[in-house]
Design a protein around this motif. Structure first.
Motif, PDB file in Angstrom:
ATOM      1  N   GLU A  48       0.853  -1.195   0.000  1.00 32.16           N
ATOM      2  CA  GLU A  48       0.000   0.000   0.000  1.00 32.16           C
ATOM      3  C   GLU A  48       0.885   1.239   0.000  1.00 32.16           C
ATOM      4  O   GLU A  48       1.751   1.371   0.861  1.00 32.16           O
ATOM      5  N   ASP A  49       0.664   2.146  -0.959  1.00 33.23           N
ATOM      6  CA  ASP A  49       1.519   3.321  -1.051  1.00 33.23           C
ATOM      7  C   ASP A  49       1.045   4.496  -0.200  1.00 33.23           C
ATOM      8  O   ASP A  49       1.828   5.369   0.134  1.00 33.23           O
ATOM      9  N   ASP A  50      -0.207   4.515   0.186  1.00 33.81           N
ATOM     10  CA  ASP A  50      -0.742   5.624   0.969  1.00 33.81           C
ATOM     11  C   ASP A  50      -0.369   5.453   2.447  1.00 33.81           C
ATOM     12  O   ASP A  50      -0.799   4.502   3.096  1.00 33.81           O
ATOM     13  N   GLU A  51       0.410   6.399   2.959  1.00 34.44           N
ATOM     14  CA  GLU A  51       0.912   6.290   4.325  1.00 34.44           C
ATOM     15  C   GLU A  51      -0.204   6.303   5.369  1.00 34.44           C
ATOM     16  O   GLU A  51      -0.138   5.583   6.359  1.00 34.44           O
ATOM     17  N   SER A  52      -1.240   7.104   5.152  1.00 33.99           N
ATOM     18  CA  SER A  52      -2.341   7.135   6.125  1.00 33.99           C
ATOM     19  C   SER A  52      -3.101   5.803   6.126  1.00 33.99           C
ATOM     20  O   SER A  52      -3.530   5.325   7.181  1.00 33.99           O
ATOM     21  N   MET A  53      -3.229   5.160   4.967  1.00 30.37           N
ATOM     22  CA  MET A  53      -3.878   3.850   4.900  1.00 30.37           C
ATOM     23  C   MET A  53      -2.987   2.796   5.570  1.00 30.37           C
ATOM     24  O   MET A  53      -3.482   1.910   6.264  1.00 30.37           O
ATOM     25  N   GLN A  54      -1.685   2.893   5.375  1.00 35.10           N
ATOM     26  CA  GLN A  54      -0.763   1.979   6.055  1.00 35.10           C
ATOM     27  C   GLN A  54      -0.953   2.062   7.564  1.00 35.10           C
ATOM     28  O   GLN A  54      -1.083   1.045   8.247  1.00 35.10           O
ATOM     29  N   LYS A  72       5.551  -0.041   0.308  1.00 34.95           N
ATOM     30  CA  LYS A  72       4.771   1.030  -0.323  1.00 34.95           C
ATOM     31  C   LYS A  72       4.750   0.907  -1.841  1.00 34.95           C
ATOM     32  O   LYS A  72       3.957   1.554  -2.504  1.00 34.95           O
ATOM     33  N   ASP A  73       5.626   0.076  -2.373  1.00 31.95           N
ATOM     34  CA  ASP A  73       5.663  -0.124  -3.825  1.00 31.95           C
ATOM     35  C   ASP A  73       6.471  -1.381  -4.133  1.00 31.95           C
ATOM     36  O   ASP A  73       6.966  -2.055  -3.234  1.00 31.95           O
ATOM     37  N   ALA A  74       6.606  -1.672  -5.408  1.00 31.24           N
ATOM     38  CA  ALA A  74       7.296  -2.900  -5.830  1.00 31.24           C
ATOM     39  C   ALA A  74       8.761  -2.915  -5.413  1.00 31.24           C
ATOM     40  O   ALA A  74       9.298  -3.971  -5.076  1.00 31.24           O
ATOM     41  N   SER A  75       9.398  -1.745  -5.404  1.00 27.25           N
ATOM     42  CA  SER A  75      10.818  -1.725  -5.029  1.00 27.25           C
ATOM     43  C   SER A  75      11.003  -2.108  -3.565  1.00 27.25           C
ATOM     44  O   SER A  75      11.957  -2.796  -3.210  1.00 27.25           O
ATOM     45  N   GLU A  76      10.089  -1.697  -2.681  1.00 29.77           N
ATOM     46  CA  GLU A  76      10.172  -2.102  -1.276  1.00 29.77           C
ATOM     47  C   GLU A  76       9.738  -3.558  -1.104  1.00 29.77           C
ATOM     48  O   GLU A  76      10.201  -4.243  -0.203  1.00 29.77           O
ATOM     49  N   LEU A  95      -0.588   1.627  -7.395  1.00 23.95           N
ATOM     50  CA  LEU A  95       0.760   1.772  -6.870  1.00 23.95           C
ATOM     51  C   LEU A  95       1.647   2.436  -7.917  1.00 23.95           C
ATOM     52  O   LEU A  95       1.402   2.294  -9.112  1.00 23.95           O
ATOM     53  N   PRO A  96       2.692   3.140  -7.480  1.00 24.51           N
ATOM     54  CA  PRO A  96       3.598   3.756  -8.459  1.00 24.51           C
ATOM     55  C   PRO A  96       4.450   2.717  -9.186  1.00 24.51           C
ATOM     56  O   PRO A  96       4.759   1.671  -8.634  1.00 24.51           O
ATOM     57  N   GLU A 102      -0.225  -5.914 -11.889  1.00 25.92           N
ATOM     58  CA  GLU A 102       1.034  -6.496 -12.361  1.00 25.92           C
ATOM     59  C   GLU A 102       1.733  -7.282 -11.251  1.00 25.92           C
ATOM     60  O   GLU A 102       2.266  -8.366 -11.492  1.00 25.92           O
ATOM     61  N   ILE A 103       1.696  -6.738 -10.032  1.00 25.27           N
ATOM     62  CA  ILE A 103       2.302  -7.446  -8.900  1.00 25.27           C
ATOM     63  C   ILE A 103       1.556  -8.751  -8.647  1.00 25.27           C
ATOM     64  O   ILE A 103       2.178  -9.800  -8.454  1.00 25.27           O
ATOM     65  N   ALA A 104       0.223  -8.696  -8.656  1.00 28.19           N
ATOM     66  CA  ALA A 104      -0.579  -9.906  -8.425  1.00 28.19           C
ATOM     67  C   ALA A 104      -0.249 -10.976  -9.455  1.00 28.19           C
ATOM     68  O   ALA A 104      -0.098 -12.155  -9.117  1.00 28.19           O
ATOM     69  N   GLU A 105      -0.140 -10.569 -10.693  1.00 25.99           N
ATOM     70  CA  GLU A 105       0.169 -11.524 -11.759  1.00 25.99           C
ATOM     71  C   GLU A 105       1.523 -12.204 -11.506  1.00 25.99           C
ATOM     72  O   GLU A 105       1.661 -13.424 -11.636  1.00 25.99           O
ATOM     73  N   MET A 106       2.520 -11.413 -11.088  1.00 22.25           N
ATOM     74  CA  MET A 106       3.840 -11.979 -10.807  1.00 22.25           C
ATOM     75  C   MET A 106       3.796 -12.894  -9.587  1.00 22.25           C
ATOM     76  O   MET A 106       4.413 -13.960  -9.577  1.00 22.25           O
ATOM     77  N   LEU A 107       3.065 -12.482  -8.543  1.00 23.07           N
ATOM     78  CA  LEU A 107       2.953 -13.304  -7.332  1.00 23.07           C
ATOM     79  C   LEU A 107       2.307 -14.649  -7.649  1.00 23.07           C
ATOM     80  O   LEU A 107       2.737 -15.690  -7.152  1.00 23.07           O
TER      81      LEU A 107
END
Length: 166
Positions: A48-54, A72-76, A95-96, A102-107
């Motif tokens: 999740e990239d939104d800090e308040s949602m985190q 917060k993103d794919a790099s993290e 996500l940025p 795309e992440i779900a597909e890779m996972l």
């Protein structure tokens, strides 16, 4: 007195807790589950990239006994995909750089991660977004803002299903 290493200490505590529970005339299911959750906490991966949602998710889920790993993103995310197992993934779409789809597909292409329950939690919830999420292998989709009780119940149900023998 013998000095214990960490593994020995954990085993000793678990054994004593189980012995004491077994000596109770009646152990409520809630009491058993609470102890089991403390001794074997589940790990949730939140992407999740939104800090308040985190922060909101942390406030909601840490008191439930979950261990939270947040990216917060794919790099993290890459630094969190190590040998520590994850029991459930909460994933945002917007996500940025690399979006949630795309992440779900890779996972879901990964031999070990593809069986982990995946829940999209996103404000991006057009019918085609929800459809695409399920096509990619999502187990559920919650639209932001979501009902906290529904999120907690969804997590508990999916973790319980994951524990069932196949």
């Amino acid at each position: 007195m013998k000095k214990l290493n960490t593994n020995e200490l954990i085993l000793k505590i678990e054994k004593l807790a189980k012995q004491r529970m077994a000596s109770d005339s009646v152990v409520s299911l809630d009491k058993y589950r609470a102890l089991k959750n403390k001794l074997e906490p589940k790990t949730l991966l939140i992407i999740e990239d939104d800090e308040s949602m985190q922060k909101a998710l942390i406030r909601m889920l840490e008191p439930e006994g979950y261990i939270l790993r947040i990216a917060k993103d794919a790099s993290e995310l890459t630094s969190l995909l190590d040998d520590n197992p994850v029991d459930l993934i909460l994933l945002d779409i917007g996500l940025p750089w690399i979006n949630g789809f795309e992440i779900a597909e890779m996972l879901k292409q990964h031999k070990d991660l593809k069986t982990i329950p995946l829940v999209f939690v996103s404000g991006q919830a057009m019918d085609e977004d929800v459809k695409k999420a399920f096509e990619l292998g999502a187990d559920d989709f919650l639209k932001k803002p979501f009902d906290v009780a529904k999120l907690k119940k969804t997590i508990k149900v999916l973790l319980k299903i994951k524990e069932q023998p196949k």
